[in-house]
Design an enzyme around this catalytic site. Structure first.
Site, PDB file in Angstrom:
ATOM      1  N   CYS A  36      -1.698  -5.279  -7.208  1.00 33.80           N
ATOM      2  CA  CYS A  36      -0.798  -4.146  -7.403  1.00 33.80           C
ATOM      3  C   CYS A  36       0.278  -4.552  -8.381  1.00 33.80           C
ATOM      4  CB  CYS A  36      -0.229  -3.648  -6.085  1.00 33.80           C
ATOM      5  SG  CYS A  36       1.115  -4.637  -5.498  1.00 33.80           S
ATOM      6  N   LYS A  50      12.527   1.605   5.803  1.00 27.84           N
ATOM      7  CA  LYS A  50      11.125   1.845   5.434  1.00 27.84           C
ATOM      8  C   LYS A  50      10.215   0.805   6.089  1.00 27.84           C
ATOM      9  CE  LYS A  50       9.411   0.336   1.234  1.00 27.84           C
ATOM     10  NZ  LYS A  50       8.167  -0.408   1.436  1.00 27.84           N
ATOM     11  N   ASN A  51      10.631  -0.456   6.054  1.00 25.66           N
ATOM     12  CA  ASN A  51       9.747  -1.511   6.555  1.00 25.66           C
ATOM     13  C   ASN A  51       9.714  -1.600   8.073  1.00 25.66           C
ATOM     14  OD1 ASN A  51       9.075  -1.982   3.959  1.00 25.66           O
ATOM     15  ND2 ASN A  51      10.088  -3.983   3.784  1.00 25.66           N
ATOM     16  N   ARG A  99       9.036   6.218  -3.715  1.00 29.40           N
ATOM     17  CA  ARG A  99       8.263   5.604  -2.614  1.00 29.40           C
ATOM     18  C   ARG A  99       9.175   5.014  -1.548  1.00 29.40           C
ATOM     19  NH1 ARG A  99       2.708   3.199  -4.212  1.00 29.40           N
ATOM     20  NH2 ARG A  99       2.755   3.046  -1.955  1.00 29.40           N
ATOM     21  N   ASP A 153      12.555  -8.169  -1.995  1.00 27.98           N
ATOM     22  CA  ASP A 153      12.710  -6.740  -2.303  1.00 27.98           C
ATOM     23  C   ASP A 153      14.063  -6.415  -2.958  1.00 27.98           C
ATOM     24  OD1 ASP A 153      10.207  -6.240  -1.357  1.00 27.98           O
ATOM     25  OD2 ASP A 153      10.828  -5.321   0.530  1.00 27.98           O
ATOM     26  N   ARG A 210      -2.241  -9.233  -4.123  1.00 29.08           N
ATOM     27  CA  ARG A 210      -1.868  -9.135  -2.708  1.00 29.08           C
ATOM     28  C   ARG A 210      -3.123  -9.295  -1.836  1.00 29.08           C
ATOM     29  NH1 ARG A 210       2.872  -4.615  -2.117  1.00 29.08           N
ATOM     30  NH2 ARG A 210       3.443  -5.834  -0.306  1.00 29.08           N
TER      31      ARG A 210
HETATM   32  C1  UD1 Z   1       6.189  -6.717   3.495  1.00 22.01           C
HETATM   33  C2  UD1 Z   1       7.119  -5.592   3.096  1.00 22.01           C
HETATM   34  C3  UD1 Z   1       7.466  -5.680   1.617  1.00 22.01           C
HETATM   35  C4  UD1 Z   1       8.032  -7.067   1.292  1.00 22.01           C
HETATM   36  C5  UD1 Z   1       7.122  -8.157   1.827  1.00 22.01           C
HETATM   37  C6  UD1 Z   1       7.735  -9.555   1.697  1.00 22.01           C
HETATM   38  C7  UD1 Z   1       6.515  -3.830   4.634  1.00 22.01           C
HETATM   39  C8  UD1 Z   1       5.918  -2.488   4.804  1.00 22.01           C
HETATM   40  N1  UD1 Z   1       6.468  -4.328   3.371  1.00 22.01           N
HETATM   41  O1  UD1 Z   1       5.001  -6.566   2.741  1.00 22.01           O
HETATM   42  O2  UD1 Z   1       8.430  -4.685   1.317  1.00 22.01           O
HETATM   43  O3  UD1 Z   1       8.146  -7.216  -0.105  1.00 22.01           O
HETATM   44  O4  UD1 Z   1       6.829  -7.949   3.210  1.00 22.01           O
HETATM   45  O5  UD1 Z   1       8.969  -9.616   2.337  1.00 22.01           O
HETATM   46  O6  UD1 Z   1       7.045  -4.415   5.544  1.00 22.01           O
HETATM   47  N2  UD1 Z   1      -0.165 -12.856   1.274  1.00 22.01           N
HETATM   48  C9  UD1 Z   1      -1.375 -13.494   1.138  1.00 22.01           C
HETATM   49  N3  UD1 Z   1      -2.387 -13.168   1.983  1.00 22.01           N
HETATM   50  C10 UD1 Z   1      -2.229 -12.225   2.979  1.00 22.01           C
HETATM   51  C11 UD1 Z   1      -0.984 -11.578   3.115  1.00 22.01           C
HETATM   52  C12 UD1 Z   1       0.037 -11.908   2.245  1.00 22.01           C
HETATM   53  O7  UD1 Z   1      -1.540 -14.360   0.265  1.00 22.01           O
HETATM   54  O8  UD1 Z   1      -3.168 -11.975   3.720  1.00 22.01           O
HETATM   55  C13 UD1 Z   1       0.953 -13.206   0.372  1.00 22.01           C
HETATM   56  C14 UD1 Z   1       1.393 -12.022  -0.492  1.00 22.01           C
HETATM   57  O9  UD1 Z   1       0.582 -11.887  -1.623  1.00 22.01           O
HETATM   58  C15 UD1 Z   1       2.823 -12.405  -0.812  1.00 22.01           C
HETATM   59  C16 UD1 Z   1       3.276 -13.113   0.466  1.00 22.01           C
HETATM   60  O10 UD1 Z   1       2.094 -13.506   1.150  1.00 22.01           O
HETATM   61  O11 UD1 Z   1       2.830 -13.321  -1.874  1.00 22.01           O
HETATM   62  C17 UD1 Z   1       4.116 -12.247   1.402  1.00 22.01           C
HETATM   63  O12 UD1 Z   1       3.462 -11.046   1.669  1.00 22.01           O
HETATM   64  P1  UD1 Z   1       3.655 -10.243   3.031  1.00 22.01           P
HETATM   65  O13 UD1 Z   1       4.795 -10.818   3.793  1.00 22.01           O
HETATM   66  O14 UD1 Z   1       2.351 -10.138   3.697  1.00 22.01           O
HETATM   67  O15 UD1 Z   1       4.044  -8.820   2.486  1.00 22.01           O
HETATM   68  P2  UD1 Z   1       3.716  -7.407   3.135  1.00 22.01           P
HETATM   69  O16 UD1 Z   1       3.645  -7.539   4.608  1.00 22.01           O
HETATM   70  O17 UD1 Z   1       2.566  -6.780   2.443  1.00 22.01           O
END
Ligand code: UD1
Length: 419
Positions: A116, A22-23, A398, A307, A121
């Site tokens: 969420c 998925k990712n 999902r 995850d 996030r």
């Molecule tokens: C991706 C994965 C998700 C996984 C996550 C962490 C996909 C589609 N989804 O989500 O399954 O759980 O990585 O391995 O690949 N954060 C901030 N500011 C930002 C962005 C992130 O503070 O602008 C924080 C988030 O709240 C979280 C952490 O950084 O605490 C990691 O998030 P991130 O790696 O960005 O997750 P996703 O890319 O959304």
């Protein structure tokens, strides 16, 4: 919403096939906007998140078809850079499309994401990274990005965010000069994105390490591109942990041991023996009862994946002894714990740490609040005595294709009640 009814106590036997990741697929769908042609994704999981992302492409002016396990995305007709608010609200990964839209049109606009079910996030890492490329960001009711004056440069992420790493890669592919992205996420799915972008004619190296370098190119290929994503290490890990809860002996087709090393090390010590049959096929023989997993910290890759944190905690609730799970990626990802407690689990959450003392669980009615938390409830139910009803399983849909069908084929007593 549909629910699952699981009668616990059945051991699992047989083979399970793991889908494409998925990712990998979600950022590939975002990146397809850069190919003004056809992107064919093979071994694509038929899950709700993929349909939502494909629908976003459609609303931007593209088209998609899904046949068997092949998703075809036709992105030549994409004609707007404004993401549809209703659908972007449904899926966090929609934000990854902004980088691709900036690359293609010079602009992107998205609704502000809310919190969420797995915690807050924010988007600050995405926004600051794009600002480092001289992208102008205006935040009002929506977030509008203008790449009119964008230029290549150095980007340092304050945290190795997976999505921000991918977004910046896509935003940088057509900028003149070299962009260096530091403190990148090292998740293997980012390598799939790099490989896809390079098939389009981009010049990206370093995915899977802390530094990614993007050499800008003037033009990208337009045409038909076929891509097969790697297999889903989170789905594979979930099934590995299903066995830790239920016992038995299963074959996992599509397990990449290197990418699942953090989990395999823990369960090999405490729950099972894993035998290699060939490159991707492993036989897993479970002990009658797993031992507590000790201290497990969810961290960015190659650390233990956030995850799988809920599923491991569920398995810990049934294991003999103590487990302490800590989540350093999504610190408040423990809302499922209250539901496990309804099944008799002995667990306590203190900030981003959950202390679990394993014991026998018994069936109850519980509710899935998010994707992985919902899967965790199914795992607990497989090992519990009696009947568990899990409400709101659309969260599970999902991210898992035919979760109950695969479990049933392994001998689990699970039924979907459609409502
Ligand atoms: C991706 C994965 C998700 C996984 C996550 C962490 C996909 C589609 N989804 O989500 O399954 O759980 O990585 O391995 O690949 N954060 C901030 N500011 C930002 C962005 C992130 O503070 O602008 C924080 C988030 O709240 C979280 C952490 O950084 O605490 C990691 O998030 P991130 O790696 O960005 O997750 P996703 O890319 O959304």
């Amino acid at each position: 919403m549909d629910r699952f009814v699981i009668n616990g106590g059945k051991k699992l036997f047989g083979r399970v096939n793991i889908c494409g990741a998925k990712n990998s697929v979600l950022p590939l769908i975002a990146a397809s906007v850069l190919n003004e042609g056809v992107t064919r994704i093979r071994n694509c999981p038929k899950i709700r998140d993929v349909y939502i992302m494909a629908k976003i492409i459609e609303r931007l002016g593209g088209k998609y078809t899904f046949s068997g396990d092949t998703l075809d995305l036709y992105t030549e007709g994409v004609s707007t850079w404004v993401l549809p608010e209703d659908l972007t609200g449904e899926i966090r990964a929609s934000v990854f499309i902004t980088g691709a839209l900036i690359s293609r049109f010079g602009y992107a606009e998205t609704a502000k994401p809310g919190g969420c079910n797995i915690g807050n996030r924010p988007l600050d890492i995405h926004i600051n990274a794009l600002k480092s490329l001289n992208v102008t960001v205006s935040e009002g009711e929506t977030i509008a990005f203008s790449g009119a004056n964008a230029k290549s440069g150095k980007v340092v992420l304050r945290f190795p965010s997976v999505g921000a790493t991918e977004n910046v890669m896509m935003a940088a592919v057509r900028l003149n000069g070299t962009t260096t992205i530091e403190n990148c996420a090292e998740e293997p799915e980012i390598i799939d994105l790099q490989n896809y972008l390079n098939l389009l004619g981009a010049k990206v190296v370093g995915a899977g390490t802390r530094t990614i370098i993007v050499e800008g190119v003037n033009k990208l290929y337009r045409g038909e591109i076929e891509f097969t994503p790697r297999s889903d290490r989170i789905e594979a890990g979930t099934f590995l942990l299903c066995g830790a809860c239920a016992g038995g002996e299963i074959e996992i087709n599509g397990l990449n041991i290197e990418e699942s090393l953090s989990l395999c090390k823990i369960i090999r010590r405490n729950a099972c023996k894993i035998y290699r049959k060939d490159d991707k096929m492993y036989t897993v023989k479970y002990y009658p009862r797993a031992k507590g997993f000790g201290r497990v910290i969810a961290e960015p890759y190659p650390g233990f994946p956030t995850d799988l944190q809920p599923q491991l905690t569920a398995a810990a609730c049934l294991a003999e002894g103590l487990t302490v799970t800590e989540d350093r990626v999504f610190p408040s990802r423990f809302s499922y714990a209250e539901e496990l407690a309804k099944m008799g689990a002995d667990l306590r959450v203190l900030e981003n740490v959950c202390v679990v003392s394993g014991k026998r669980l018994s069936g109850a009615t519980v509710s899935a609040g998010d994707l992985r938390g919902g899967a965790a409830l199914c795992l607990a139910a497989l090992g519990a005595e009696g009947k568990t009803t899990i409400l709101n399983v659309s969260h599970i849909d999902r991210g898992y294709e035919g979760f109950e069908v695969k479990l049933k084929s392994l001998g689990a007593d699970i039924q979907r009640i459609v409502t």
